[in-house]
Design an enzyme around this catalytic site. Structure first.
Site, short mmCIF file in Angstrom:
data_model
loop_
_atom_site.label_atom_id
_atom_site.label_comp_id
_atom_site.label_asym_id
_atom_site.label_seq_id
_atom_site.Cartn_x
_atom_site.Cartn_y
_atom_site.Cartn_z
N TYR A 141 -6.10 0.03 -3.67
CA TYR A 141 -5.43 -1.07 -3.21
C TYR A 141 -6.31 -1.62 -4.27
O TYR A 141 -5.81 -2.66 -5.02
CB TYR A 141 -5.37 -2.20 -2.53
CG TYR A 141 -3.79 -1.73 -1.38
CD1 TYR A 141 -3.62 -0.31 -1.42
CD2 TYR A 141 -2.96 -2.76 -1.46
CE1 TYR A 141 -2.21 -0.33 -0.41
CE2 TYR A 141 -1.47 -2.88 -0.91
CZ TYR A 141 -1.19 -1.08 -0.13
OH TYR A 141 -0.35 -0.92 0.06
N LYS A 186 -7.94 11.44 5.18
CA LYS A 186 -7.58 13.40 4.73
C LYS A 186 -8.44 13.77 3.64
O LYS A 186 -9.42 14.02 2.65
CB LYS A 186 -6.51 12.88 3.70
CG LYS A 186 -6.21 14.09 1.98
CD LYS A 186 -4.86 13.96 2.92
CE LYS A 186 -4.19 15.71 2.31
NZ LYS A 186 -3.71 16.40 2.48
N ASP A 219 -1.38 13.38 6.89
CA ASP A 219 -0.31 14.42 6.20
C ASP A 219 -0.10 14.86 8.44
O ASP A 219 1.39 14.33 8.56
CB ASP A 219 -0.24 15.26 5.67
CG ASP A 219 -1.01 15.90 5.62
OD1 ASP A 219 -2.18 15.97 6.97
OD2 ASP A 219 -1.68 17.09 5.24
N ASP A 243 -0.69 1.83 5.37
CA ASP A 243 0.71 0.79 5.07
C ASP A 243 1.71 1.68 5.24
O ASP A 243 3.05 1.38 5.58
CB ASP A 243 0.57 0.48 3.28
CG ASP A 243 1.71 -0.06 2.74
OD1 ASP A 243 1.83 -1.45 3.74
OD2 ASP A 243 2.36 0.04 1.70
N ASP A 247 5.22 1.40 7.90
CA ASP A 247 6.00 1.08 7.78
C ASP A 247 6.60 2.82 9.07
O ASP A 247 8.31 2.56 9.94
CB ASP A 247 6.65 1.68 6.68
CG ASP A 247 6.65 0.53 5.97
OD1 ASP A 247 6.33 -0.47 6.33
OD2 ASP A 247 7.52 0.35 4.93
#
Ligand code: IPM
Ligand code: MG
Length: 352
Positions: A141, A186, A219, A243, A247
């Site tokens: 970001y 990751k 993942d 983020d 959701d």
């Protein structure tokens, strides 16, 4: 106690849901004998329209002078030109960064009455009580960005100090819960994730040996959140992974309109906002769910003002309103009448 709170209603449904948040805050003040002085400031699209910038200097100065900030939502189709140089979201990112709010707490719990509001099966949802701690002011970001007609880039950078401070915060929170920490990265692909994993491993080993630590690839974590969400206690992860995963996690609770958040730095000042966006499709219709914002007010009372009893009272009032079936359209069962934003806010005040 006396406290000054800055309200940044923002765009879309922001003003509707923060109105209910402040209604509850005033009710808490009256009931428990506190003086909360509330001020309004501009952030996001409304700030662009009036001041030409998403985070006006006055807003930032007011934020620095406040004990806590309650925020609605920013953004909307009016400012959605992806090539525009000024965007509402910049205001949100800038205020988080300017105030040093590196730890974003997003708790996910499920009210028994709302199990049916989720698209997941009830047996999968049983026992879900998790907290995502999202790093908020680093990573992709905030890394260097470039834009050319045929090539664009966003750099993802983390330093060991940035990792350590947010993981430490997650560890402290895990100690007060079920003592399980899941660090999501990751590390099979990204250097920034390899650093994240090494620092987390070292820190927990050295300072928090009482915690159970696991590393999960992002993942796989996305899959486990849908398959066995009750196995998580505290999840700590970098900015963009957090983020996306939150959701997804909101589906467990039944609606984005139910999930609060707290953004914290080293001191008590924090910024509190629902995790949902400005919902332009329903803005101005008085039907948005205010519970996420009201639950954010509870977090504000707890983390910035140290008012645990008051925070718990707000949470229990929301829970009782839900028990009574006071539900906005996003969570009302099919065929059942839905209440308005204001009615939901009033029900919480009554329950208080
Ligand atoms: C959130 C939002 C923001 C983010 C947007 C509006 C910039 O999605 O708070 O989760 O990506 O952090
Ligand atoms: Mg988001």
């Amino acid at each position: 106690m006396k406290a000054s709170i800055l309200v940044l209603a923002g765009d879309g449904v922001g003003p509707e849901v923060t109105a209910e948040g402040t209604r509850v805050l005033r009710a808490v003040g009256t009931k428990f004998g506190h003086t909360f002085s509330l001020r309004d400031g501009l952030l996001g699209g409304i700030a662009i329209d009036r001041m030409g910038t998403a985070l006006p200097a006055e807003t930032l100065a007011m934020a620095r002078a406040s004990d806590a900030i309650l925020l609605g939502a920013v953004g909307g189709p009016k400012w959605d030109d992806p090539m525009a140089d000024v965007r509402p979201e910049q205001g949100l990112l800038a205020i988080r960064r300017e105030l040093g709010l590196y730890a974003n707490l997003r708790p996910v719990t499920i009210h028994p009455k709302l199990v049916g509001a989720s698209t997941l099966r009830p047996e999968v949802l049983k026992g879900v009580d998790l907290l995502v701690v999202r790093e908020l002011i680093g990573g992709i970001y905030f890394g260097e960005k470039t834009r050319a007609p045929d090539r664009a880039s966003d750099l993802c950078v983390y330093t060991s100090d940035e990792v350590r401070r947010v993981v430490r915060r997650a560890c402290e929170l895990a100690r007060g819960r079920r003592k399980k920490l899941t660090s999501v990265d990751k590390a099979n692909v990204l250097e920034s994730s390899r650093l994240w994993r090494r620092i987390t491993e070292e820190l927990v080993r050295k300072e928090y040996p009482d915690l159970q630590l696991e590393h999960v690839l992002v993942d796989a974590c996305a899959m486990y959140l849908a398959r066995r969400p009750a196995s998580f206690d505290v999840i700590v992860t970098e900015n963009m992974f957090g983020d996306i995963l939150t959701d997804e996690a909101s589906v467990l609770a039944g609606s984005m309109g139910l999930l609060p958040s707290a953004s914290l730095g080293d001191g008590p000042r924090g910024l509190y906002e629902p995790i949902h966006g400005s919902a332009p499709d329903i803005a101005g219709r008085g039907i948005a769910n205010p519970y996420a914002t009201i639950l954010s007010v509870a977090m504000l009372l707890r983390y910035s003002l140290g008012l645990e009893k008051e925070a718990a009272a707000v949470e229990s009032a929301v829970s009782r309103a839900i028990d009574r079936g006071v539900l906005t359209a996003d969570v009302a069962p099919p065929g059942a009448p839905a209440v308005t934003t204001v009615q939901a806010g009033q029900a919480v005040v009554e329950a208080l």
